[in-house]
Design a protein around this motif. Structure first.
Motif, short mmCIF file in Angstrom:
data_model
loop_
_atom_site.label_atom_id
_atom_site.label_comp_id
_atom_site.label_asym_id
_atom_site.label_seq_id
_atom_site.Cartn_x
_atom_site.Cartn_y
_atom_site.Cartn_z
N GLU A 81 -10.95 -4.10 1.99
CA GLU A 81 -12.15 -3.94 1.16
C GLU A 81 -11.86 -4.46 -0.24
OE1 GLU A 81 -14.74 -0.26 -0.65
OE2 GLU A 81 -14.18 -0.17 1.48
N ARG A 95 0.86 -1.18 0.00
CA ARG A 95 0.00 0.00 0.00
C ARG A 95 0.89 1.22 0.00
NH1 ARG A 95 -5.35 -0.89 0.72
NH2 ARG A 95 -5.70 1.31 1.22
N ARG A 131 -9.00 1.41 -2.33
CA ARG A 131 -10.02 1.26 -1.29
C ARG A 131 -9.37 0.93 0.05
NH1 ARG A 131 -14.85 1.42 -3.75
NH2 ARG A 131 -14.77 1.25 -6.04
N PRO A 132 -10.11 1.12 1.13
CA PRO A 132 -9.54 0.83 2.46
C PRO A 132 -9.02 -0.60 2.56
CG PRO A 132 -11.62 2.00 2.66
CD PRO A 132 -11.48 1.64 1.22
N ALA A 133 -8.01 -0.80 3.37
CA ALA A 133 -7.43 -2.13 3.56
C ALA A 133 -8.51 -3.13 3.93
CB ALA A 133 -6.35 -2.08 4.65
N GLN A 169 -3.92 6.67 -4.85
CA GLN A 169 -5.26 7.11 -5.25
C GLN A 169 -5.99 6.10 -6.12
OE1 GLN A 169 -6.27 9.95 -3.83
NE2 GLN A 169 -4.23 10.10 -2.91
#
Length: 893
Positions: A145, A77, A141-143, A113
């Motif tokens: 998801e 990430r 997207r959030p970790a 992004q």
């Protein structure tokens, strides 16, 4: 403009755009392609004028002696200010989502992004045919998801030629500040377009060497594509049709500012946009105008600026592939940031929608209108908040929540540099709990159709901003009560509620008045009327979300089939070989119906053909689908046979209409005289013909006449049908085929379907259930559909006819046909009993003949079906008159 109109008319007349063709052989010189890439890096003209509008931005990074920092971890990430690119070696590093097509070996570019998957130079699925194109796009997207790629495919074509990449290189993995991936290749024939457009517009072919440079900067949601083409032909290239081709859908609908989801016709558009509730997308051309040319459902063609290119000359164009959050705000913001001519003074529209409790968990959209034109469309959060930058001016706001009445219009004025607050209110829906039981009070799978009465508001947004699968007319909701119960929402008001379960059950109806926020329970009893033991109901032609012209989820198709008493819904998608087995298993519905692997093999030259059962291959191109283009019909049918070494049915779909999608028109079939005007295209290597497509219209049905002619000529083809349903308003199963086979046999082995169809042991119905048998004059035994019976010692043949229908279906008469000609009619005078007719009919043919019956009804089948009056027709029973044990067709006597 005249050419554009011709293209639109041709495409609109067809039933469906088709899939891509086989991989063309390469005639490229690899060394020459390397030279082209070097020339792009060096900024050289390579003997021709550089027509780039932004040549400086096409420069490649200079080579440098650097220490290898090791491979990039594409699962990491990234933080703001970081960007990476590399080859995916772990499937967990792909994006995921219902439209995701990326594979290990493809290339990933991403930052904090957004993420993008570019296919490696391989044979690709969909229409794009080759890799080298952006195929999966999503915001980060959030970790934890899951990914939500809904992009589909959008790619360039030049006079019906496409890009065939030969190689790629990760020029920069992003650790130096920008990720850069380069593909090198050339133009190649595009079989899809060649199959139908060449004869109409015949643009001159082009011969280009091509370089695709993809670049992604840190914190940028737009992937930049620089396309450099070099004309390697000896003649000037005239680009009359440089097109963007898009195949989208499945949660991302085509969006145009001030037009919405409606189809613009030959209009300039600021970008090619796709809106959805998971993400939004846009393709923007920096150096060319975009003019919408045509779209059919989820397939779109966008015209670019036409141009010419001298021999040896080079042209550079730049595109942006943008991924943003749901709605149009990110797309419009990117356009403003990238294209200064679009800048106008802005303000911000914000507020909180007063949402009822019934809106929880449902999709919510705010639309900004100027008159009838939708300017922008953004999602509303669960707590009702929204924020939308808008150019200064006066607007009307409207909020739409699925299954609710709209908020109504709210007038606002957006002022420069200011925040304008608006507080729309969405009225609460009513909650309806439906319970369906059988005659013994046990839970029963059934459908409840809620039709709103006058004065009750619609739950549907206008088509220009509507995001859901469409129901019909005044139908506000269909409750698919699998297991006997279902809870649905409807706007407060008055309704007629009708419970049903296909054509073998009675209806139960109630009126409903429900207030805002109110919960009411409706109990229905749906009783079986018709005994169908020993028969299986099937729909051979069903579309859902993997077809480019349908957005209906598989779950909806499964629930529709189950609650309409349809045992075998066969999913026949365009482009992809598909099934609903996995969805049925995941939903716990696999024990309620039979599914199998199938495809509508969709040529755009001579017809559409359903094929089943086939073999689904999750790792194959288009999931193992049969390739449609560049083959004669005989070769295509042979390819279908080869796809499944066991056995399969080939059905000719809708064979009359437009020749490019209608096989009998293509070959010029004169079935009555057993002739065709195009014998090179004629093959009879198929089993069934879709005589009834989407309805049971029999009067003036040319395909029915064709089937009669073919039967008289002795071809032995099966009379069949299919709903060809593409939207939710038309549930599968009308018309339906009734097959004489045990359900357990199909559950055990789907191959047991094939001999039933091939041997014509089936009939077609829009409502009535009919049994038609002959008594063999030699043995006294019953002979069913598709069988052969002998006349008795007196030269007569005796038939038994039994017609059943529930009380809500009106049946008027039964017609006995000999060799396709009506020879007897029995009127049905009473509708009081389930058994409308149980009689014996006789005939004394003078030569071998075949017999069938038609059941003619009147009135409507609504709300169960919107397909017109009741009707049924059987396949034939052949009769041996001369006693030789064989059957001589009438046309051969």
């Amino acid at each position: 403009m005249r050419l554009r109109r011709s293209v639109r008319l041709l495409l609109a007349g067809s039933l469906m755009l088709t899939a891509c063709g086989d991989e063309p052989s390469s005639n490229a010189d690899a060394g020459k392609l390397d030279d082209v890439a070097d020339a792009v890096d060096a900024g050289s003209d390579e003997g021709g004028e550089d027509t780039s509008t932004d040549a400086a931005d096409t420069q490649g990074e200079p080579d440098a002696d650097v220490v290898d920092p090791g491979p990039v971890d594409l699962g990491e990430r990234l933080a703001d200010g970081q960007v990476r690119a590399g080859v995916v070696d772990d499937a967990n590093h792909l994006i995921g989502g219902i439209k995701a097509d990326g594979q290990v070996g493809d290339i990933k570019l991403y930052n904090a992004q957004a993420a993008f998957i570019i296919e490696s130079p391989r044979r690709a699925s969909g229409y794009r045919f080759f890799g080298g194109h952006p195929v999966d796009l999503d915001i980060i997207r959030p970790a934890g998801e899951a990914g939500e790629d809904r992009f589909g495919e959008t790619f360039l074509t030049w006079n019906m030629m496409i890009f065939q990449p030969e190689s790629f290189e990760v020029v920069s993995d992003g650790r130096d500040g920008e990720a850069h991936v380069r593909f090198v290749g050339h133009t190649a024939p595009y079989d899809f377009a060649e199959s139908f457009l060449r004869d109409l517009i015949d643009p001159p072919p082009v011969q280009f060497d091509i370089v695709y440079d993809y670049r992604l900067r840190p914190d940028d949601r737009a992937l930049r594509l620089t396309v450099t083409v070099t004309n390697t032909a000896e003649d000037e290239a005239s680009l009359d049709f440089p097109l963007l081709f898009s195949n989208h859908g499945d949660g991302a609908q085509q969006w145009t500012p001030f037009i919405g989801f409606s189809s613009p016709q030959a209009e300039w558009v600021p970008y090619f946009g796709l809106l959805g509730d998971a993400a939004s997308y846009a393709v923007m051309a920096k150096s060319d105008d975009l003019t919408h040319l045509f779209n059919y459902k989820a397939v779109a063609l966008t015209q670019q600026t036409t141009w010419t290119l001298a021999p040896g000359a080079k042209r550079t164009s730049e595109y942006l592939f943008l991924v943003g959050g749901p709605g149009s705000a990110d797309l419009d913001a990117e356009r403003r940031a990238r294209f200064p001519f679009a800048l106008q003074p802005q303000g911000t529209l914000q507020g909180v929608v007063d949402l009822p409790e019934t809106a929880a968990g449902l999709t919510k959209w705010l639309v900004a209108w100027q008159g009838p034109e939708p300017v922008a469309m953004v999602p509303v959060t669960e707590d009702g908040a929204f924020s939308l930058p808008l150019e200064i001016g006066e607007y009307q706001l409207e909020v739409f929540v699925h299954r609710h009445a709209s908020s109504g219009l709210v007038d606002v004025e957006v002022l420069e540099g200011q925040e304008t607050t608006a507080l729309p209110t969405v009225p609460a829906a009513g909650r309806v709990v439906v319970n369906v039981t059988d005659g013994d009070g046990a839970p029963l799978d059934g459908r409840v159709t809620l039709t709103r009465k006058a004065g009750t508001p619609t739950p549907w947004a206008p088509d220009a901003v509507r995001t859901d699968a469409m129901l019909a007319g005044n139908i506000s909701e269909m409750a698919y009560a699998v297991g006997g119960t279902q809870t649905v929402l409807v706007p407060a008001g008055s309704y007629s509620a009708v419970a049903s379960r296909g054509f073998s059950y009675e209806l139960d109806a109630q009126d409903l008045d429900i207030g805002p926020g109110e919960t009411k329970t409706l109990d229905f009893q749906v009783v079986r009327a018709v005994d169908t033991t020993g028969w299986v109901s099937a729909d051979f032609h069903v579309h859902a979300l993997r077809s480019p012209d349908s957005i209906v989820p598989y779950e909806v198709r499964l629930r529709q089939a189950i609650t309409d008493d349809l045992d075998l819904p066969i999913l026949t998608e365009h482009v992809m070989l598909s099934h609903m087995k996995h969805s049925a298993n995941e939903l716990g519905l696999a024990d309620k119906l039979v599914t199998l692997d199938a495809q509508e093999v969709t040529t755009f030259e001579y017809g559409h053909f359903n094929a089943f059962p086939l073999i689904w291959d999750p790792n194959g191109i288009n999931m193992g689908a049969v390739y449609e283009h560049g083959q004669t019909p005989s070769a295509l049918f042979a390819a279908i046979r080869a796809q499944n070494p066991a056995d399969e049915v080939i059905q000719v779909n809708h064979p009359r209409g437009v020749s490019i999608s209608s096989y009998f028109d293509y070959v010029g079939l004169d079935a009555k005289n057993d002739k065709v005007s195009n014998p090179a295209g004629w093959s009879t290597d198929w089993e069934a013909v879709e005589v009834f497509n989407g309805n049971c219209q029999h009067s003036g049905n040319k395909v029915l006449d064709d089937w009669i002619g073919l039967t008289n000529a002795g071809y032995g083809k099966t009379l069949s049908s299919g709903s060809d349903t593409h939207d939710e308003r038309t549930p599968p199963g009308t018309p339906r085929n009734w097959l004489k086979v045990d359900y357990a046999a199909l559950e055990a082995d789907e191959q047991n379907l094939v001999p039933v169809v091939r041997e014509r042991r089936m009939f077609v119905s829009c409502g009535p259930f009919v049994r038609f048998e002959a008594t063999d004059g030699a043995t006294g035994e019953s002979v069913g559909l598709g069988g052969l019976a002998k006349v008795d010692d007196d030269g007569a043949i005796t038939f038994s006819v039994n017609v059943q229908a529930p009380s809500w279906i009106t049946v008027d008469e039964v017609r006995l046909l000999r060799n396709g000609v009506e020879i007897d009619t029995v009127a049905i005078t009473s509708q009081d009993e389930v058994v409308r007719l149980d009689t014996v009919l006789t005939d004394s043919p003078t030569a071998d003949a075949w017999y069938a019956v038609q059941v003619i009804g009147s009135g409507s089948l609504e709300p169960v079906s919107r397909t017109g009056p009741p009707f049924a027709m059987t396949n034939p029973i052949e009769v041996d008159v001369d006693g030789d044990g064989a059957w001589t067709p009438p046309g051969k006597q």
